[in-house]
Every structure is written in structure tokens, then in C-alpha cells.
Design an enzyme around this catalytic site. Structure first.
Site, PDB file in Angstrom:
ATOM      1  N   GLU A   1       5.448 -16.429   0.220  1.00  0.00           N
ATOM      2  CA  GLU A   1       4.439 -17.090   1.067  1.00  0.00           C
ATOM      3  C   GLU A   1       5.216 -17.738   2.200  1.00  0.00           C
ATOM      4  O   GLU A   1       5.852 -18.776   2.006  1.00  0.00           O
ATOM      5  CB  GLU A   1       3.695 -18.177   0.275  1.00  0.00           C
ATOM      6  CG  GLU A   1       2.872 -17.658  -0.882  1.00  0.00           C
ATOM      7  CD  GLU A   1       1.573 -17.021  -0.443  1.00  0.00           C
ATOM      8  OE1 GLU A   1       1.291 -16.960   0.771  1.00  0.00           O
ATOM      9  OE2 GLU A   1       0.845 -16.553  -1.325  1.00  0.00           O
TER      10      GLU A   1
ATOM     11  N   CYS B   1       1.506 -24.143   7.013  1.00  0.00           N
ATOM     12  CA  CYS B   1       1.639 -22.726   7.360  1.00  0.00           C
ATOM     13  C   CYS B   1       0.339 -22.211   7.959  1.00  0.00           C
ATOM     14  O   CYS B   1       0.344 -21.332   8.803  1.00  0.00           O
ATOM     15  CB  CYS B   1       2.014 -21.927   6.120  1.00  0.00           C
ATOM     16  SG  CYS B   1       0.949 -22.263   4.726  1.00  0.00           S
TER      17      CYS B   1
HETATM   18  P1  NAP Z   1      12.560 -23.617   4.071  1.00  0.00           P
HETATM   19  O1  NAP Z   1      13.643 -24.275   4.815  1.00  0.00           O
HETATM   20  O2  NAP Z   1      12.514 -22.148   4.041  1.00  0.00           O
HETATM   21  O3  NAP Z   1      12.636 -24.199   2.585  1.00  0.00           O
HETATM   22  C1  NAP Z   1      11.734 -23.806   1.573  1.00  0.00           C
HETATM   23  C2  NAP Z   1      12.453 -23.795   0.245  1.00  0.00           C
HETATM   24  O4  NAP Z   1      13.431 -22.755   0.264  1.00  0.00           O
HETATM   25  C3  NAP Z   1      13.219 -25.079  -0.057  1.00  0.00           C
HETATM   26  O5  NAP Z   1      13.182 -25.310  -1.443  1.00  0.00           O
HETATM   27  C4  NAP Z   1      14.629 -24.752   0.399  1.00  0.00           C
HETATM   28  O6  NAP Z   1      15.598 -25.522  -0.268  1.00  0.00           O
HETATM   29  C5  NAP Z   1      14.729 -23.293   0.010  1.00  0.00           C
HETATM   30  N1  NAP Z   1      15.644 -22.505   0.810  1.00  0.00           N
HETATM   31  C6  NAP Z   1      15.958 -22.651   2.122  1.00  0.00           C
HETATM   32  N2  NAP Z   1      16.822 -21.702   2.501  1.00  0.00           N
HETATM   33  C7  NAP Z   1      17.065 -20.939   1.421  1.00  0.00           C
HETATM   34  C8  NAP Z   1      17.884 -19.800   1.170  1.00  0.00           C
HETATM   35  N3  NAP Z   1      18.611 -19.246   2.129  1.00  0.00           N
HETATM   36  N4  NAP Z   1      17.902 -19.278  -0.076  1.00  0.00           N
HETATM   37  C9  NAP Z   1      17.152 -19.810  -1.052  1.00  0.00           C
HETATM   38  N5  NAP Z   1      16.363 -20.894  -0.885  1.00  0.00           N
HETATM   39  C10 NAP Z   1      16.310 -21.443   0.335  1.00  0.00           C
HETATM   40  O7  NAP Z   1      11.145 -24.056   4.563  1.00  0.00           O
HETATM   41  P2  NAP Z   1      10.603 -25.538   4.801  1.00  0.00           P
HETATM   42  O8  NAP Z   1      11.134 -26.022   6.092  1.00  0.00           O
HETATM   43  O9  NAP Z   1      10.832 -26.374   3.605  1.00  0.00           O
HETATM   44  O10 NAP Z   1       9.032 -25.269   4.878  1.00  0.00           O
HETATM   45  C11 NAP Z   1       8.421 -24.864   6.024  1.00  0.00           C
HETATM   46  C12 NAP Z   1       8.135 -23.377   6.045  1.00  0.00           C
HETATM   47  O11 NAP Z   1       7.361 -23.014   4.897  1.00  0.00           O
HETATM   48  C13 NAP Z   1       7.296 -23.000   7.223  1.00  0.00           C
HETATM   49  O12 NAP Z   1       7.743 -21.794   7.777  1.00  0.00           O
HETATM   50  C14 NAP Z   1       5.911 -22.838   6.617  1.00  0.00           C
HETATM   51  O13 NAP Z   1       5.039 -22.064   7.373  1.00  0.00           O
HETATM   52  C15 NAP Z   1       6.221 -22.260   5.306  1.00  0.00           C
HETATM   53  N6  NAP Z   1       5.104 -22.447   4.369  1.00  0.00           N
HETATM   54  C16 NAP Z   1       4.377 -21.350   3.998  1.00  0.00           C
HETATM   55  C17 NAP Z   1       3.275 -21.489   3.162  1.00  0.00           C
HETATM   56  C18 NAP Z   1       2.463 -20.298   2.725  1.00  0.00           C
HETATM   57  O14 NAP Z   1       1.715 -20.431   1.762  1.00  0.00           O
HETATM   58  N7  NAP Z   1       2.564 -19.149   3.362  1.00  0.00           N
HETATM   59  C19 NAP Z   1       2.920 -22.753   2.703  1.00  0.00           C
HETATM   60  C20 NAP Z   1       3.679 -23.845   3.121  1.00  0.00           C
HETATM   61  C21 NAP Z   1       4.769 -23.670   3.940  1.00  0.00           C
HETATM   62  P3  NAP Z   1      16.368 -26.739   0.487  1.00  0.00           P
HETATM   63  O15 NAP Z   1      15.360 -27.742   0.839  1.00  0.00           O
HETATM   64  O16 NAP Z   1      17.330 -27.191  -0.533  1.00  0.00           O
HETATM   65  O17 NAP Z   1      17.010 -26.122   1.684  1.00  0.00           O
END
Ligand code: NAP
Length: 468
Positions: free
Chosen positions: A226, A260
Site C-alpha cells: 500500500e 496517502c
Molecule cells: P516510509 O519512509 O516508506 O516508511 C514506512 C515504513 O517502512 C516505516 O516502518 C519505515 O521504517 C519502513 N521503511 C522505510 N524504508 C524502508 C526500506 N528501505 N526497507 C524496509 N522498510 C523500510 O514511509 P512514511 O514516510 O513513513 O509514510 C509515508 C508514505 O506512506 C507516503 O508515501 C504515503 O502515501 C504512504 N502511505 C500509503 C498508504 C496506503 O494505504 N496506500 C497509507 C498510508 C501511507 P523507518 O521508520 O524505521 O524508516
């Protein structure tokens, strides 16, 4: 791993990541817990999940305060998020058995049916923006299906991760049916490789999605992703303008713009564009942003200063590329990860505000010449999560909805998740679905069971390959 209050800039707490030995112990315990949990009845699981809903409701104020402190969500939105999680627990407690009942299929067999068996421990890598909702919408169906939940939450909301684990324990779930790991993202790949983990779900950015899908692919483990979105809200020439502006403003500001499925691109028919812009800016200028614990704040700060700075860079770059700034666009002085509600107009494909996801309270207004142009603009995005259409003509809306490349299309309403409806995206917004019966079937073994006919049995005259 630190939780930093984005309003005050103060460190709330520093968490020591669990070492490899502790992670190994917890994953082993999750694997062992599966042996009993998969044999438990739907009725027993439902009772526990209902109890988890009860614990959430009893603690909603406290949990909303935790979210306000760790990621800046205003209290009333935090309370609403906890209530939504409790509702999701009720929904799956009441419906999981029906969703996963054996599905009889008429074939040449004496009896053939499809059964749905749990897979085992599922790793959930989750974001900070809806720290409870994102986790519960994974955990409620996964646990009801007989799986084990292993959470790796975003590093800035470790307090929420531990609070969720407590909710399940207090509700009476056996200890290792739901575990929060405290680990950095650099260790996710190693956890995916662990033999205890059977599948992975990630909600987050496309970059994180790619990395998780790569690691899971190498292990041939299933993933649901997602990811981000740049939802188009298309205002057609026959829209009710006031209502459309109202919904477009609210949707852009959900969670201070960090959703998102927040509206991000407003594609407005040229005959309504000037009026839309005026009314929109007027509404945005009345929004009060401030302390998330203060009831008079409409929105709080962004979750972290680095994320705020990224939003500001995207605004500045869009202006350099020719977008016109109508309001906002200045980083306020003082502490806190604040960013003002900002409106850009004259936005076009090729500009950052059109092509990228802007994760903050920034609206991009784009003019469309006609219906065809509006549809083309809506689809001219690497993302395909949600979209909204504003028109008074239902047949027109149905026709256009089918041409929009997105997982969710809402008409005269803002895009929202609902436990009863599937949620997910296409293109770089990810794949797989959460919620509804589609969500609970993502992490099960869809098993065919076939009983051969006894020779000479009269019923064996039934023709083969009939599906009912
Ligand atoms: P993020 O930086 O991608 O982090 C999300 C999760 O992934 C965190 O637990 C993070 O851990 C982990 N993570 C980051 N880089 C990783 C990697 N290379 N390998 C494995 N795990 C990794 O995203 P965010 O800034 O927290 O959230 C915002 C994003 O989420 C936006 O793009 C938003 O649109 C999306 N989102 C999508 C939905 C949906 O349902 N489609 C819902 C909500 C949010 P750490 O914090 O330890 O880095």
C-alpha cells in the site's frame, strides 16, 4: 530510535533497538504461537478481537494523546482513528467466519470446495501517519484468519507500536500472536529472510515498497504493498461548486495533508477554475494550524521537521517550474514542524507538484479544457490510489469512474477507507487489497479440496468443470 514531539521539538523517549538475539527469540515465539492459534475457533478469535475493540474504546483519549505527541495528530482526529480501529475489530470479529467459510464448487467430484487456511507469521511494515489505523486494518483480518502479526512500525512511533501490542495483550490474546519488533528499517530485509516469516505487507513510500518487494521476491514470499498517491479530484463543469470546494479543502487537509488518499491534484474545468480558486484560497486562509493538543487547532504540525522541509522544497521547486503561489509557502519561524496551508495554481504535468506525492497541506490546482482533458490529466500520474469526481450526472460519473486508473473512485465525496470496502491501488500505489473480504483473503492459502466419486455412483453423471 527516537520519538520526537513535532510540536515542541523535544525528545519524548529514546528506544534501544532489539538486538539480533532478541529478534530471533521473538520470531521463534511467533512461529510457535502459530501452532495453537491456527487451531483456535473463529468464535474464540472473535471474542478476543471484540475485547481488543473494547480496550481501544476505553483508552481512546490516552491513545489519541500518544499520537498527538509522537506524530502531531490533533486530538479529535486521534480519537476518531481509535474508534475506527475498534469498528474494524468488530467488523472482522463478526464477518471473518463468513468470509473464510468453505466455498462449495460443483465439479465432476463427489464434493469439491475451496478452503482458506492461515499462512503463519506475517510481517507488517507500517508508517507513522495513521499509527493505529494502518496496523489494525492489517492485524484484525490477519489474526481472524489464524495468522500471527509481527509489526515493524515506523521508527518515530515506537510508543504507538508498544501501545498496540499492549491492547492485544490486555484483550487476552496469547502473548506472541501479535508482536511489535523495535528495529530500524535497515534490518527489515533480514527479518523477511527469516524462515518464520511467511508473507509481508508494507504501507509506506514507493522506495520502501521496492526494497521490501525485492527482499520478499528473493525468498518467494507474498507481498501486499500500500504505497503513496497523488489523488486527482476532478471538478467537472456541472459540479455543485460550494460542496465540491468544501470536500476538496477537507480532503487536502486530512491529517495535515499527510494521508496517502488526501486530495492532492485538483483538476478543475476551465469554466469553474477562477471561482474554485477564490473559494478554495479563502477557506485555506481560515485554517488554524498549531498545537495538536489544543482543541482550537484545525491541523497540527507535520510529523517530523525533515518531512516538513521536503514539502517546502517541493513547493519551491514547483514555483521555480512556473506554478503560482496563491497562499502559504513560507516556513514559519519558531519551533515545531509546522507548514502553512498552501495553494499552488497553474500546475502542469512535469512540475513537482503534479508528478510527485506532496505529503503535506499543499493543494495543486490544474485547469482542464474539457472532460477528456480532465481524465487524461487525472491518469497522467505514476500513482493510482484514489480519485474523486464532482458532477451532478450519475451516468457521467459512472462512465468516467471506469476510465480512471485508481483503486478507489468516489463521486461527490472524499476518498476514505471503510472496513466493508476493499482498499488499495494500481501503478506505483502498490498492489493487493486491504479491508473487506478481499483483504482477509490476501494472507491465506486458498486450498482446493477434491473428493473423487465412488465408481458407479449415479451422481457421477454430473458434467465436469461447472463452477457454482
Ligand atoms: P516510509 O519512509 O516508506 O516508511 C514506512 C515504513 O517502512 C516505516 O516502518 C519505515 O521504517 C519502513 N521503511 C522505510 N524504508 C524502508 C526500506 N528501505 N526497507 C524496509 N522498510 C523500510 O514511509 P512514511 O514516510 O513513513 O509514510 C509515508 C508514505 O506512506 C507516503 O508515501 C504515503 O502515501 C504512504 N502511505 C500509503 C498508504 C496506503 O494505504 N496506500 C497509507 C498510508 C501511507 P523507518 O521508520 O524505521 O524508516
Amino acid at each position: 530510535m527516537q520519538s520526537v514531539n513535532p510540536h515542541s521539538g523535544q525528545v519524548i523517549r529514546t528506544y534501544d533497538p532489539q538486538d539480533d538475539a532478541e529478534v530471533e527469540r521473538l520470531l521463534g515465539a511467533a512461529e510457535s504461537a502459530f501452532h495453537d492459534w491456527k487451531k483456535s475457533s473463529f468464535a474464540d478469535r472473535a471474542q478476543l478481537l471484540k475485547a481488543a475493540g473494547g480496550v481501544l474504546r476505553g483508552r481512546k483519549q490516552q491513545l489519541a494523546e500518544l499520537m498527538a505527541d509522537e506524530m502531531g495528530k490533533v486530538l479529535r482526529d486521534g480519537v476518531a482513528e481509535i474508534e475506527k480501529c475498534a469498528g474494524c475489530c468488530d467488523f472482522y470479529a463478526e464477518n471473518a467466519q463468513r468470509f473464510l467459510a468453505n466455498h462449495m464448487v460443483l465439479t465432476d467430484a463427489e464434493e469439491s470446495y475451496i478452503a482458506f487456511d492461515p499462512l503463519g507469521p506475517v510481517l507488517a511494515v507500517m508508517p507513522w501517519n495513521f499509527p493505529f489505523w494502518q496496523v489494525f486494518r492489517f492485524a484484525a483480518p490477519a489474526l481472524m484468519a489464524g495468522n500471527i502479526g509481527v509489526l515493524k512500525h515506523a521508527s518515530n512511533v515506537s510508543g504507538c507500536a508498544l501501545a498496540i501490542q499492549d491492547v492485544f495483550r490486555e484483550a487476552g490474546f496469547p502473548e506472541q500472536t501479535f508482536t511489535a519488533l523495535l528495529v530500524e528499517s535497515a534490518r527489515v530485509e533480514q527479518i523477511i529472510r527469516h524462515p518464520a516469516i511467511q508473507a509481508v505487507t508494507l504501507t509506506g513510500s514507493a522506495a520502501a515498497g521496492r526494497s521490501v518487494a525485492r527482499a520478499a521476491g528473493a525468498e518467494l514470499k507474498k507481498t501486499v504493498l500500500e504505497l503513496g498517491g497523488s489523488d486527482a479530484y476532478v471538478v467537472l463543469d456541472d459540479a455543485r461548486l460550494d460542496a465540491a470546494v468544501d470536500i476538496c479543502v477537507k480532503s487536502r487537509l486530512i491529517n495535515a495533508g499527510q494521508s496517502c488518499i488526501a486530495a492532492k491534484r485538483f483538476i478543475v474545468h476551465k469554466s469553474l477554475r477562477a471561482q474554485f480558486e477564490r473559494a478554495y484560497v479563502e477557506r485555506f486562509q481560515k485554517i488554524r494550524y498549531g498545537d495538536p493538543r489544543d482543541d482550537s487547532s484545525d491541523i497540527g504540525p507535520l510529523a517530523r521537521t525533515d518531512l516538513r522541509d521536503q514539502v517546502h522544497r517541493q513547493v519551491e521547486e514547483s514555483v521555480r517550474q512556473g506554478a503560482k503561489l496563491l497562499t502559504g509557502g513560507q516556513v514559519p519561524s519558531g519551533v515545531g514542524a509546522y507548514y502553512p496551508p498552501t495553494v499552488l495554481t497553474n500546475v502542469q504535468p512535469g512540475m513537482v507538484a503534479f508528478d510527485e506525492e506532496v505529503f503535506g497541506p499543499v493543494a495543486a490546482i490544474i485547469e482542464a479544457n474539457d472532460e477528456e482533458h480532465a481524465i487524461a490529466l487525472a491518469n497522467q500520474s505514476p500513482f493510482g490510489l484514489g480519485a474523486a469526481l464532482f458532477t451532478q450526472d450519475k451516468a457521467r460519473a459512472d462512465r468516467i469512474a471506469r476510465r480512471i486508473e485508481a483503486g478507489n473512485v468516489f463521486v461527490n465525496a472524499f476518498v476514505k477507507s471503510d472496513a466493508r470496502l476493499p482498499f488499495g491501488g494500481v501503478k506505483q500505489s502498490g498492489y493487493g487489497r486491504e479491508l473487506s473480504w478481499f483483504g482477509i483473503q490476501e494472507f491465506v492459502n486458498v486450498k482446493t479440496v477434491y473428493h473423487a466419486r465412488v465408481e458407479g455412483d449415479a451422481k457421477s453423471q454430473v458434467p465436469g468443470d461447472r463452477l457454482e
